[in-house]
Design a protein around this motif. Structure first.
Motif, PDB file in Angstrom:
ATOM      1  N   ASP A   1       0.813  -1.198   0.000  1.00  0.00           N
ATOM      2  CA  ASP A   1       0.000   0.000   0.000  1.00  0.00           C
ATOM      3  C   ASP A   1       0.863   1.273   0.000  1.00  0.00           C
ATOM      4  O   ASP A   1       0.510   2.248  -0.637  1.00  0.00           O
ATOM      5  N   MET A   4       2.222   1.904  -3.442  1.00  0.00           N
ATOM      6  CA  MET A   4       1.118   2.327  -4.305  1.00  0.00           C
ATOM      7  C   MET A   4       0.820   3.803  -4.069  1.00  0.00           C
ATOM      8  O   MET A   4       0.643   4.565  -5.022  1.00  0.00           O
ATOM      9  N   ASP A   5       0.771   4.214  -2.803  1.00  0.00           N
ATOM     10  CA  ASP A   5       0.494   5.616  -2.468  1.00  0.00           C
ATOM     11  C   ASP A   5       1.600   6.541  -2.983  1.00  0.00           C
ATOM     12  O   ASP A   5       1.315   7.596  -3.548  1.00  0.00           O
ATOM     13  N   GLN A  61       8.515   4.498   2.937  1.00  0.00           N
ATOM     14  CA  GLN A  61       7.871   5.597   2.224  1.00  0.00           C
ATOM     15  C   GLN A  61       8.878   6.670   1.824  1.00  0.00           C
ATOM     16  O   GLN A  61       8.933   7.081   0.668  1.00  0.00           O
TER      17      GLN A  61
END
Length: 171
Positions: A1, A4-5, A61
């Motif tokens: 996720d 993807m973000d 991230q």
């Protein structure tokens, strides 16, 4: 996720980001990903992390965001270097975009510029390239490169084929 973000935020193809993550750190599972000079999910050195404003090389991230933004900066530097030398972008522009991004990350703009110039036959660059790519090759691959390729172009193409195979890029 998370990837993807990040991919969505920077409008960068998620498959390219995930592929780089997989190669650099076995999708965050490589036992040595936090040992040595290059660390974290995208394997940044401390110097590169500092240069690109990456505060935590181990944060997925932040590391992914810096991977993407550094590609753009490195591509700009690469284009300036080639413009100052030959202005010939034919080979670089023929590379698969995933391969080019990966090589920019792996070799940096200077390294990729040297690969391009060596492939064009500039012997001084080829000598630098051989030293630079050796850590990316197995002993048998480097032996093949050293003894079976006859020209810088053949050697660079051999190296590129190995990188394509690693990235699962088909011609």
């Amino acid at each position: 996720d998370i990837l993807m973000d990040v991919s969505h935020k920077y409008k960068y193809p998620v498959n390219k980001l995930i592929q780089a993550y997989g190669i650099e750190s076995s999708y965050g599972k490589h036992p040595d990903m936090n040992k040595g000079l290059y660390q974290g999910p995208f394997q940044f050195s401390r110097t590169a992390a500092k240069d690109f404003g990456l505060s935590d090389r181990h944060d997925l991230q932040e590391s992914a965001e810096v991977y993407i933004t550094s590609i753009t900066k490195r591509d700009s530097s690469l284009r300036n270097m080639i413009s100052n030398e030959t202005g010939n972008f034919t080979w670089l522009d023929s590379l698969d975009p995933m391969l080019k991004d990966y090589l920019l990350h792996q070799q940096g703009p200077r390294g990729l510029a040297q690969l391009s110039l060596a492939r064009e036959g500039y012997q001084d660059y080829y000598n630098k390239v051989r030293v630079r790519i050796k850590p990316q090759l197995s002993k048998s691959q480097f032996k093949h490169l050293a003894h079976k390729t006859k020209t810088p172009e053949e050697a660079i193409d051999y190296y590129i084929d190995i990188q394509k195979e690693k990235l699962n890029i088909k011609d």
